[in-house]
Design a protein around this motif. Structure first.
Motif, PDB file in Angstrom:
ATOM      1  N   PRO A   1       0.810  -1.226   0.000  1.00  0.00           N
ATOM      2  CA  PRO A   1       0.000   0.000   0.000  1.00  0.00           C
ATOM      3  C   PRO A   1       0.842   1.274   0.000  1.00  0.00           C
ATOM      4  N   GLY A   2       1.963   1.225  -0.694  1.00  0.00           N
ATOM      5  CA  GLY A   2       2.860   2.387  -0.696  1.00  0.00           C
ATOM      6  C   GLY A   2       2.737   3.261  -1.916  1.00  0.00           C
ATOM      7  N   GLY A   3       1.651   3.081  -2.679  1.00  0.00           N
ATOM      8  CA  GLY A   3       1.447   3.898  -3.870  1.00  0.00           C
ATOM      9  C   GLY A   3       0.155   4.688  -3.785  1.00  0.00           C
ATOM     10  N   ASP A   4       0.061   5.718  -4.616  1.00  0.00           N
ATOM     11  CA  ASP A   4      -1.135   6.560  -4.629  1.00  0.00           C
ATOM     12  C   ASP A   4      -2.123   5.996  -5.647  1.00  0.00           C
ATOM     13  N   ILE A   5      -3.056   5.178  -5.169  1.00  0.00           N
ATOM     14  CA  ILE A   5      -3.990   4.495  -6.053  1.00  0.00           C
ATOM     15  C   ILE A   5      -4.920   5.484  -6.759  1.00  0.00           C
ATOM     16  N   ALA A   6      -5.136   6.638  -6.149  1.00  0.00           N
ATOM     17  CA  ALA A   6      -6.023   7.634  -6.754  1.00  0.00           C
ATOM     18  C   ALA A   6      -5.420   8.243  -8.013  1.00  0.00           C
ATOM     19  N   LYS A   7      -4.096   8.172  -8.147  1.00  0.00           N
ATOM     20  CA  LYS A   7      -3.418   8.747  -9.309  1.00  0.00           C
ATOM     21  C   LYS A   7      -2.963   7.681 -10.307  1.00  0.00           C
ATOM     22  N   ALA A   8      -3.489   6.472 -10.156  1.00  0.00           N
ATOM     23  CA  ALA A   8      -3.080   5.375 -11.032  1.00  0.00           C
ATOM     24  C   ALA A   8      -3.661   5.544 -12.435  1.00  0.00           C
ATOM     25  N   THR A   9      -2.870   5.157 -13.430  1.00  0.00           N
ATOM     26  CA  THR A   9      -3.355   5.116 -14.808  1.00  0.00           C
ATOM     27  C   THR A   9      -3.664   3.664 -15.167  1.00  0.00           C
ATOM     28  N   PHE A  10      -4.761   3.470 -15.877  1.00  0.00           N
ATOM     29  CA  PHE A  10      -5.293   2.143 -16.184  1.00  0.00           C
ATOM     30  C   PHE A  10      -5.101   1.871 -17.672  1.00  0.00           C
TER      31      PHE A  10
END
Length: 416
Positions: free
Chosen positions: A341-350
């Motif tokens: 959980p060390g990443g910003d999931i809200a800023k993820a590109t899909f």
């Protein structure tokens, strides 16, 4: 010779580079506006020389039935009236035996190990950078059953001389310290320490520049309409702009290779299997992976790429569709947030891409029944892993030399 390479993904660009180094006049054609803009764009980032197995394996048919009812299933089947899909699935099921698995995995490991050495030489030769790391792949098991089942892979690795370590829970945490917070969710793992990671898109673009410096001509934004064959030999490529003559043609069009070859009477058993990925910025390094972790439960790879985490995986059999299903995104998010959980999931590109899969897992590299027409395609999930070795093999075959490894069973003739 003048050689035309069809496709500017990782397979096409590495092939073009090797052909140019040998002294051939090389032209690369691609419908996109630059290199690596389709399947090579945002793959899982793992260069898995040791974690290299065919999807067709003993027990897969029963697992597939269970996966149909899982919320976060690693395999998604969307059946349709498609003769190519049906034929491919039947062939794949026929490879789900212990005997076929051992043969196919051995072939794949041989090519992957050859690619490992080839990539090291190419990296030394070109000095290109692509967020590379050489810290191995950790196949992570959440259940004792998964750990016990890894015995067949350990046996294959040992038989082919590929280094590995079977780790307990503490061993996994020593390799990937960020797993400490999730220690109760894992039972052990299988480490292949010679594996690497890296951004395939960055690598392909950097190598394309090196290839251009060697004289390779890249022609982008060009649709390939067909191949001109006369007297049993390929003579030219017909595009939406012109007819380009060649002494040899290498088809590296991934999932689209069978569509080009079918009018010529060549039945290539390659079918698109869609994969998905998320790319997210790291916000907490202490909770991010050091290298690649393969979450065996969901068949998802979680990879460190510089200051980003790439989460990639799943296999969706749905034809030539590239839609972004939100259910697939939720599976990727679940796996990475559960373990890292060390990443910003809200800023993820899909993203999604079509992997060119063969029913036996082994790519198709070599000549065809048409003189001067060669194939370098069907690498499935391992195009990045096998690219440099495949490029050397196809360069040797086009140039009339014997490859360094036995390439007999890599050609399309194995399906005759």
């Amino acid at each position: 010779m003048r050689v035309i390479v069809l496709g500017a993904g990782i397979i096409g660009v590495t092939s073009a580079y090797q052909l140019a180094r040998t002294g051939h006049e090389v032209i690369v054609l691609d419908r996109q506006q630059g290199p690596a803009l389709e399947t090579s764009f945002a793959n899982a980032g793992e260069v898995s020389f040791g974690y290299c197995s065919p999807w067709a394996a003993p027990g897969i048919p029963m697992k597939a039935l269970k996966w149909l009812f899982m919320e976060h299933a690693p395999l998604i089947l969307r059946p349709k009236i498609d003769a190519a899909m049906l034929s491919w699935m039947v062939r794949m099921l026929s490879n789900c035996t212990s005997r076929r698995y051992a043969i196919n995995k051995s072939r794949m490991l041989q090519l992957a190990d050859y690619s490992r050495a080839s990539l090291a030489e190419l990296r030394s030769e070109t000095r290109i950078a692509y967020d590379e790391r050489m810290q191995g792949t950790l196949q992570l098991f959440r259940t004792q059953q998964q750990l016990d089942a890894s015995g067949k892979d350990v046996k294959a690795l040992a038989a082919d001389g590929i280094p590995y370590e079977v780790l307990d829970r503490d061993g996994c945490i020593k390799v990937e310290p960020a797993l400490a917070h999730a220690r109760e969710k894992i039972v052990g793992g299988l480490l292949t320490p010679k594996d690497e990671t890296g951004d395939c898109f960055k690598f392909t673009n950097a190598l394309a520049e090196k290839a251009s410096a060697l004289g390779v001509k890249f022609v982008y934004g060009t649709s390939i309409k067909g191949l001109d064959v006369m007297g049993g030999r390929v003579r030219a490529v017909v595009t939406d702009r012109e007819r380009i003559e060649a002494d040899a043609i290498v088809v590296a069009l991934g999932s689209y290779s069978p569509l080009l070859l079918k009018p010529l009477g060549i039945r290539l058993p390659v079918y698109p299997v869609k994969g998905y990925s998320l790319t997210l910025p790291i916000t907490d390094v202490s909770r991010a992976p050091e290298s690649t972790v393969m979450d065996e439960t969901f068949k998802i790879a979680i990879t460190r790429l510089g200051d980003r985490i790439r989460v990639g995986g799943m296999a969706e059999i749905s034809g030539y569709t590239n839609d972004l299903g939100q259910a697939r995104r939720r599976t990727l998010e679940h796996s990475v947030t559960d373990l890292f959980p060390g990443g910003d999931i809200a800023k993820a590109t899909f993203w999604s891409g079509l992997r060119p899969m063969t029913p036996d897992g082994t790519p198709v590299i070599g000549p065809t029944k048409i003189g001067g027409l060669f194939l370098n395609t069907g690498h499935g999930t391992l195009g990045w892993t096998m690219s440099t070795g495949s490029a050397r093999v196809i360069n040797d075959l086009v140039s009339g030399r014997k490859p360094d490894i036995d390439a007999t069973d890599l050609a399309i003739a194995r399906y005759a």
